[in-house]
Write a protein that holds these residues in place. Structure first.
Motif, PDB file in Angstrom:
ATOM      1  N   TYR A   1       0.829  -1.216   0.000  1.00 31.18           N
ATOM      2  CA  TYR A   1       0.000   0.000   0.000  1.00 31.18           C
ATOM      3  C   TYR A   1       0.857   1.258   0.000  1.00 31.18           C
ATOM      4  CZ  TYR A   1      -3.360   3.526   1.547  1.00 31.18           C
ATOM      5  OH  TYR A   1      -4.128   4.648   1.640  1.00 31.18           O
ATOM      6  N   ILE A   2       1.970   1.213   0.717  1.00 32.35           N
ATOM      7  CA  ILE A   2       2.790   2.424   0.850  1.00 32.35           C
ATOM      8  C   ILE A   2       3.338   2.877  -0.499  1.00 32.35           C
ATOM      9  CG2 ILE A   2       4.938   1.195   1.422  1.00 32.35           C
ATOM     10  CD1 ILE A   2       3.702   4.630   2.749  1.00 32.35           C
ATOM     11  N   CYS A   3       3.431   1.971  -1.463  1.00 33.87           N
ATOM     12  CA  CYS A   3       3.970   2.362  -2.764  1.00 33.87           C
ATOM     13  C   CYS A   3       3.050   3.300  -3.535  1.00 33.87           C
ATOM     14  CB  CYS A   3       4.325   1.131  -3.592  1.00 33.87           C
ATOM     15  SG  CYS A   3       5.778   0.298  -2.925  1.00 33.87           S
TER      16      CYS A   3
ATOM     17  N   GLU B   1      10.622   2.269   0.363  1.00 36.91           N
ATOM     18  CA  GLU B   1      10.765   3.122   1.548  1.00 36.91           C
ATOM     19  C   GLU B   1      10.616   4.582   1.143  1.00 36.91           C
ATOM     20  OE1 GLU B   1      14.339   2.016   3.591  1.00 36.91           O
ATOM     21  OE2 GLU B   1      13.462   0.093   4.196  1.00 36.91           O
ATOM     22  N   VAL B   2       9.857   5.303   1.969  1.00 37.32           N
ATOM     23  CA  VAL B   2       9.552   6.710   1.690  1.00 37.32           C
ATOM     24  C   VAL B   2      10.840   7.534   1.724  1.00 37.32           C
ATOM     25  CG1 VAL B   2       8.335   8.716   2.632  1.00 37.32           C
ATOM     26  CG2 VAL B   2       7.202   6.480   2.551  1.00 37.32           C
ATOM     27  N   ARG B   3      10.967   8.474   0.760  1.00 41.36           N
ATOM     28  CA  ARG B   3      12.132   9.367   0.744  1.00 41.36           C
ATOM     29  C   ARG B   3      11.856  10.602   1.585  1.00 41.36           C
ATOM     30  NH1 ARG B   3      13.297   9.729  -5.793  1.00 41.36           N
ATOM     31  NH2 ARG B   3      13.797   7.509  -6.114  1.00 41.36           N
TER      32      ARG B   3
ATOM     33  N   GLU C   1       1.218  -2.325   6.745  1.00 34.63           N
ATOM     34  CA  GLU C   1       1.692  -1.640   5.549  1.00 34.63           C
ATOM     35  C   GLU C   1       2.810  -0.628   5.788  1.00 34.63           C
ATOM     36  OE1 GLU C   1       0.889  -2.644   2.630  1.00 34.63           O
ATOM     37  OE2 GLU C   1      -0.740  -3.996   3.196  1.00 34.63           O
ATOM     38  N   SER C   2       3.160  -0.368   7.045  1.00 38.36           N
ATOM     39  CA  SER C   2       4.216   0.595   7.345  1.00 38.36           C
ATOM     40  C   SER C   2       5.508   0.227   6.619  1.00 38.36           C
ATOM     41  CB  SER C   2       4.479   0.600   8.856  1.00 38.36           C
ATOM     42  OG  SER C   2       5.650   1.343   9.128  1.00 38.36           O
ATOM     43  N   CYS C   3       6.197   1.230   6.065  1.00 40.38           N
ATOM     44  CA  CYS C   3       7.458   0.924   5.378  1.00 40.38           C
ATOM     45  C   CYS C   3       8.586   0.760   6.376  1.00 40.38           C
ATOM     46  CB  CYS C   3       7.790   1.994   4.345  1.00 40.38           C
ATOM     47  SG  CYS C   3       8.669   3.438   4.981  1.00 40.38           S
ATOM     48  N   GLY C   4       8.328   1.114   7.631  1.00 37.04           N
ATOM     49  CA  GLY C   4       9.282   0.841   8.697  1.00 37.04           C
ATOM     50  C   GLY C   4      10.321   1.911   8.939  1.00 37.04           C
ATOM     51  N   LYS C   5      10.220   3.006   8.190  1.00 34.90           N
ATOM     52  CA  LYS C   5      11.284   3.995   8.277  1.00 34.90           C
ATOM     53  C   LYS C   5      11.230   4.827   9.562  1.00 34.90           C
ATOM     54  CE  LYS C   5      13.728   7.056   5.197  1.00 34.90           C
ATOM     55  NZ  LYS C   5      14.205   6.992   3.810  1.00 34.90           N
ATOM     56  N   CYS C   6      10.027   5.099  10.063  1.00 33.53           N
ATOM     57  CA  CYS C   6       9.993   5.909  11.293  1.00 33.53           C
ATOM     58  C   CYS C   6       9.196   5.249  12.417  1.00 33.53           C
ATOM     59  CB  CYS C   6       9.532   7.340  11.002  1.00 33.53           C
ATOM     60  SG  CYS C   6       7.986   7.475  10.119  1.00 33.53           S
ATOM     61  N   THR C   7       9.633   5.539  13.638  1.00 34.60           N
ATOM     62  CA  THR C   7       9.116   4.853  14.819  1.00 34.60           C
ATOM     63  C   THR C   7       7.647   5.117  15.117  1.00 34.60           C
ATOM     64  OG1 THR C   7      11.313   5.302  15.620  1.00 34.60           O
ATOM     65  CG2 THR C   7       9.821   4.225  17.156  1.00 34.60           C
ATOM     66  N   PRO C   8       7.166   6.366  15.058  1.00 34.16           N
ATOM     67  CA  PRO C   8       5.765   6.592  15.437  1.00 34.16           C
ATOM     68  C   PRO C   8       4.810   5.723  14.629  1.00 34.16           C
ATOM     69  CG  PRO C   8       6.879   8.681  15.119  1.00 34.16           C
ATOM     70  CD  PRO C   8       7.832   7.610  14.659  1.00 34.16           C
ATOM     71  N   CYS C   9       5.126   5.526  13.357  1.00 29.60           N
ATOM     72  CA  CYS C   9       4.264   4.725  12.501  1.00 29.60           C
ATOM     73  C   CYS C   9       4.472   3.245  12.759  1.00 29.60           C
ATOM     74  CB  CYS C   9       4.565   5.067  11.041  1.00 29.60           C
ATOM     75  SG  CYS C   9       3.834   3.969   9.822  1.00 29.60           S
ATOM     76  N   ARG C  10       5.719   2.801  12.735  1.00 31.32           N
ATOM     77  CA  ARG C  10       6.013   1.371  12.827  1.00 31.32           C
ATOM     78  C   ARG C  10       5.612   0.805  14.187  1.00 31.32           C
ATOM     79  NH1 ARG C  10      11.814   0.837  12.698  1.00 31.32           N
ATOM     80  NH2 ARG C  10      11.441   1.349  14.676  1.00 31.32           N
TER      81      ARG C  10
ATOM     82  N   GLY D   1       4.525  13.000  14.488  1.00 27.07           N
ATOM     83  CA  GLY D   1       5.899  12.526  14.326  1.00 27.07           C
ATOM     84  C   GLY D   1       6.170  11.639  13.133  1.00 27.07           C
ATOM     85  N   SER D   2       5.183  11.403  12.269  1.00 26.89           N
ATOM     86  CA  SER D   2       5.422  10.489  11.158  1.00 26.89           C
ATOM     87  C   SER D   2       5.974  11.226   9.952  1.00 26.89           C
ATOM     88  CB  SER D   2       4.126   9.769  10.767  1.00 26.89           C
ATOM     89  OG  SER D   2       3.680   8.963  11.828  1.00 26.89           O
ATOM     90  N   LEU D   3       6.776  10.499   9.186  1.00 28.25           N
ATOM     91  CA  LEU D   3       7.404  11.108   8.019  1.00 28.25           C
ATOM     92  C   LEU D   3       6.420  11.284   6.869  1.00 28.25           C
ATOM     93  CD1 LEU D   3      10.044  11.992   6.629  1.00 28.25           C
ATOM     94  CD2 LEU D   3      10.493   9.577   6.138  1.00 28.25           C
ATOM     95  N   CYS D   4       5.474  10.362   6.719  1.00 26.49           N
ATOM     96  CA  CYS D   4       4.551  10.475   5.581  1.00 26.49           C
ATOM     97  C   CYS D   4       3.116  10.263   6.029  1.00 26.49           C
ATOM     98  CB  CYS D   4       4.929   9.496   4.466  1.00 26.49           C
ATOM     99  SG  CYS D   4       4.192   7.862   4.634  1.00 26.49           S
ATOM    100  N   GLY D   5       2.233  10.321   5.063  1.00 26.99           N
ATOM    101  CA  GLY D   5       0.807  10.266   5.336  1.00 26.99           C
ATOM    102  C   GLY D   5       0.300   8.947   5.881  1.00 26.99           C
ATOM    103  N   LEU D   6       1.038   7.857   5.735  1.00 26.18           N
ATOM    104  CA  LEU D   6       0.501   6.604   6.268  1.00 26.18           C
ATOM    105  C   LEU D   6       0.434   6.681   7.789  1.00 26.18           C
ATOM    106  CD1 LEU D   6      -0.648   3.819   5.996  1.00 26.18           C
ATOM    107  CD2 LEU D   6       1.628   2.888   5.750  1.00 26.18           C
ATOM    108  N   GLY D   7       1.574   6.899   8.427  1.00 22.78           N
ATOM    109  CA  GLY D   7       1.568   7.050   9.885  1.00 22.78           C
ATOM    110  C   GLY D   7       0.881   8.334  10.311  1.00 22.78           C
ATOM    111  N   GLY D   8       0.967   9.348   9.450  1.00 24.44           N
ATOM    112  CA  GLY D   8       0.440  10.662   9.806  1.00 24.44           C
ATOM    113  C   GLY D   8      -1.073  10.769   9.721  1.00 24.44           C
TER     114      GLY D   8
HETATM  115  S1  SF4 Z   1       4.971   7.169   8.358  1.00 23.55           S
HETATM  116 FE1  SF4 Z   1       7.155   6.585   8.322  1.00 23.55          FE
HETATM  117  S2  SF4 Z   1       7.230   4.358   8.649  1.00 23.55           S
HETATM  118 FE2  SF4 Z   1       5.110   4.917   8.170  1.00 23.55          FE
HETATM  119  S3  SF4 Z   1       5.000   4.519   5.984  1.00 23.55           S
HETATM  120 FE3  SF4 Z   1       5.456   6.710   6.226  1.00 23.55          FE
HETATM  121  S4  SF4 Z   1       7.683   6.853   6.178  1.00 23.55           S
HETATM  122 FE4  SF4 Z   1       7.184   4.682   6.433  1.00 23.55          FE
END
Ligand code: SF4
Ligand SMILES: Cc1cc2nc3c(=O)[nH]c(=O)nc-3n(C[C@H](O)[C@H](O)[C@H](O)COP(=O)(O)O)c2cc1C
Ligand code: FES
Lengths: 159, 513
Positions: free
Chosen positions: B268-270, B286-288, B439-448, B484-491
């Motif tokens: 989904y993250i793609c 992984e999100v840039r 579906e988290s890409c795992g890049k940031c902690t708040p989301c993962r 604290g999330s890098l992208c919209g999935l966690g955010g």
């Molecule tokens: S919020 Fe962070 S861990 Fe979650 S999908 Fe976006 S970049 Fe990846």
């Protein structure tokens, strides 16, 4: 890790040779391997890595990132049940419970006779005809437990 | 005389038996020696009427539906090839009320044309936009898109013309047009319908984008769950090449544009644009970190346009009819039309394209006819799995980016998923967190980590452990993820959870085992 049987090695090597010249080829290569063999065997990783000039860890990292790539040989029929919201609103979870009972397996498992594998998917783009199921690439909508039984009975009859 | 009969080849129509109907029609016509030409059109989007069969007659295209293979012999008996009446008769397809009231611009040809035929596309107004664009300066094309007010239909609603201008302004060199066809949101299928029903409009839109910003290569990033779309796109791309609309000399104007479809692999993250670019390059999705923007450094480090299928497929209409004509539809800062998708527990589900500014209520009841189960509608999730749950007290809200933001919701890709009063909103909140964890890409902690914690906390609430305290904890966790999330999935994954807590708090109580 078991090395690949020679026939499968040859398939993988040919796919790599065919696609390596394209920009960013790794996903294309993995798709082609799965299309040919039904899954991406662990033993294919070193061949792909060598052919594309990547480390094994990189290739393995990509294979494991994507839900679509399977690591084990699937059953003769791949049954994917949509479990996302729209299908949930029309009873997808009850349908999943029925499917588990009917096939005697849980998600991510294959029946002992090797006929069926069961997978969850998150939206098949058929949300106006929920709940949706995909069997061997064929999409089915408004699937009731009775219709599910008929579909897998068809599947069981086919090779 | 040969009669033309239309049976959709759209995946949704096939899922409810259109393939069997087509087979039965062909067999029955042969048996009766009735010469027919079968066209596999897209779906008009009235899925509750699928399989919808149409016959070309002197009185226009007459519709019958929903047809099953078992109805076919009776249709021949009723002389449907000459428009004979039958219990399944719906009259002229265009005057089915559900379709007639729509304002179809982007979807003007979907369900009508043969999606494999360039000639049919051109006959129905296709490639007029490209012809105009080829006579314009690149900056003028970009200006037309800006003036039309078109905003990205993939979810973020960013003005398309501004994005294109950034790419145009980069020094000449390799640039790319990428189409985001990852359509991962539950409740959405407009991209799929368009790719299967009128793929040339997407091809034309991408070609115009390439000419506007100076890109010679396009990629369509298509989700692997759409095998029917893949076939439709490959067929159409080959046909466009054959007809000289793609390749080294587009429409004889001396410009190059090449197009290729690349498949996603179930992540989904793609659908997030930078993750999509990573995936297109053959890596983990992984999100840039931004900046740089994809418009400046995108695919393979080059300036790249990333647009949704519907955004790009709207471009030919804007060029053909003019920016002002497009901007003439809509309200406030939401200009033009939106293909809205009615999904889930709804009686008349499908695709409704209307100018922005109609209410959710009109969609749910006038178009949708209420729930499929006949029970009261309790909640509607708007804008996919990261969208808020809207309660019935807010159904008068308008379909308009700002109006929905005003009630703490978002329009996203335009999907409405309907739930009746049997829905358990705490379970839906739990699902939102679980989906984010899967579906988290795992890049940031708040989301993962946060999403996994969220599932645990909701489980504890439902078990009756420290209810009030855990609800507070859940609210704080949501806040942390949003901030604290890098992208919209966690955010944004907390949005459905927060809306469930706000509007359906009574569902967050201990369950009797
Ligand atoms: S919020 Fe962070 S861990 Fe979650 S999908 Fe976006 S970049 Fe990846
Ligand atoms: C988690 C996440 C998933 C997304 N999924 C999609 C998608 O499936 N399709 C899409 O077009 N945009 C999706 N987007 C939005 C894209 O990042 C991007 O804004 C869009 O493709 C740009 O095209 P547009 O301006 O034409 O909308 C997603 C965003 C996020 C944060
Ligand atoms: S949610 Fe099941 S098909 Fe979309």
């Amino acid at each position: 890790m078991d090395p690949l049987p020679p026939a499968e090695s040859a398939v993988v090597r040919r796919i790599v040779a065919d696609l390596k010249g394209r920009p960013g080829p790794l996903l294309e290569v993995l798709h082609a391997i799965q299309a040919a063999l039904g899954f991406v065997p662990e033993g294919a990783v070193p061949l792909v890595a060598e052919g594309l000039n990547l480390s094994r860890a990189e290739v393995h990292g990509v294979v494991s990132f994507y839900h679509y790539f399977r690591h084990t040989r699937p059953g003769a029929h791949l049954v994917s049940l949509c479990q996302a919201e729209s299908c949930q609103s029309m009873g997808a979870q009850a349908l999943a419970a029925h499917a588990r009972r009917r096939l005697g397996i849980d998600f991510h498992q294959t029946t002992a006779d090797g006929r069926f594998s069961l997978e969850p998917v998150y939206c098949l783009g058929n949300c106006a005809c929920s709940p949706a199921v995909m069997i061997d690439g064929r999409l089915h909508g408004r699937v009731t437990p009775e219709r599910f039984d008929a579909l897998v009975a068809d599947g069981a009859a086919a090779p | 005389m040969t009669t033309t009969v239309y049976v959709p080849g759209d995946a949704g129509a096939l899922s409810v038996g259109a393939g069997e109907v087509a087979k039965a029609l062909t067999a029955e016509a042969a048996r009766r020696r009735a010469p027919i030409k079968l066209v596999r059109n897209g779906s008009r989007g009235a899925y509750w009427l699928e399989p919808l069969v149409e016959v070309a007659t002197a009185r226009g295209r007459l519709a019958y539906g929903p047809v099953t293979a078992a109805d076919v012999a009776a249709l021949f008996d009723a002389d449907f090839l000459n428009g004979g009446s039958h219990a399944l008769s719906l009259g002229a397809a265009d005057s089915i009320p559900w379709l007639k009231g729509q304002q179809r611009l982007t979807f003007e040809r979907v369900g009508i044309v043969d999606p494999a035929s360039v000639a049919d596309y051109v006959k129905h107004g296709g490639y007029q936009g490209l012809t105009k664009a080829l006579a314009m300066a690149p900056a003028a094309i970009v200006q037309a898109i800006t003036s039309s007010g078109l905003r990205g239909r993939g979810g973020a609603a960013f003005p398309t013309g501004i994005k294109w201008k950034t790419v145009l302004d980069q020094p000449a060199g390799q640039k790319y047009i990428t189409c985001n066809a990852d359509e991962g949101d539950s409740g959405t299928f407009s991209d799929r319908m368009l790719m299967e029903g009128d793929p040339f409009s997407l091809i034309e839109g991408m070609t115009i984008a390439g000419i506007a910003v100076g890109a010679t290569q396009g990629y369509i990033y298509l989700r692997a769950e759409y095998p029917h779309s893949l076939r439709a796109l490959r067929t159409a791309i080959a046909a466009a090449h054959q007809a000289g609309y793609l390749g080294g000399d587009v429409a004889g104007a001396g410009k190059r544009f090449e197009l290729e479809v690349r498949l996603g692999a179930g992540a989904y993250i793609c659908g997030e644009e930078t993750s999509m670019l990573e995936s297109l390059e053959g890596r983990r999705g992984e999100v840039r970190v931004r900046p740089p923007l994809p418009a400046i450094k995108g695919l393979f480090g080059q300036p790249t346009v990333v647009n949704n299928v519907v955004t790009l497929a709207t471009v030919p209409w804007v060029l053909a009819h003019g920016a002002e004509a497009y901007a003439g539809f809509g309200v406030g800062k939401s200009r033009g039309t939106l293909p809205i998708q009615l999904a889930g527990n709804i009686r008349r589900g499908g695709l409704v394209e209307r100018a922005f500014g109609l209410s959710l209520r009109e969609l749910l009841y006038d178009y949708g006819g209420g729930s499929a189960t006949g029970k009261p509608i309790r909640a509607v999730q708007v804008g996919g799995p990261l969208g808020a749950y809207v309660p019935s007290s807010q159904f008068d809200t308008l379909v308009d980016y700002e109006a929905l933001a005003g009630i703490g919701a978002m329009l996203g890709h335009g999907g409405l998923v309907v739930f009746d009063d049997g829905v358990d909103m705490a379970r839906m909140a739990r699902y939102a967190m679980e989906f984010c964890a899967i579906e988290s890409c795992g890049k940031c902690t708040p989301c993962r980590i946060g999403s996994t914690r969220g599932v645990e906390v909701i489980d504890r609430i439902l078990e009756g452990v420290d209810g009030e305290r855990n609800i507070r904890l859940l609210e704080e966790l949501c806040e942390t993820m949003v901030q604290g999330s890098l992208c919209g999935l966690g955010g944004m994954a907390p949005f459905p959870v927060q809306s469930a807590l706000r509007h359906f708090r009574e569902d967050f109580r201990a369950r009797v085992k």
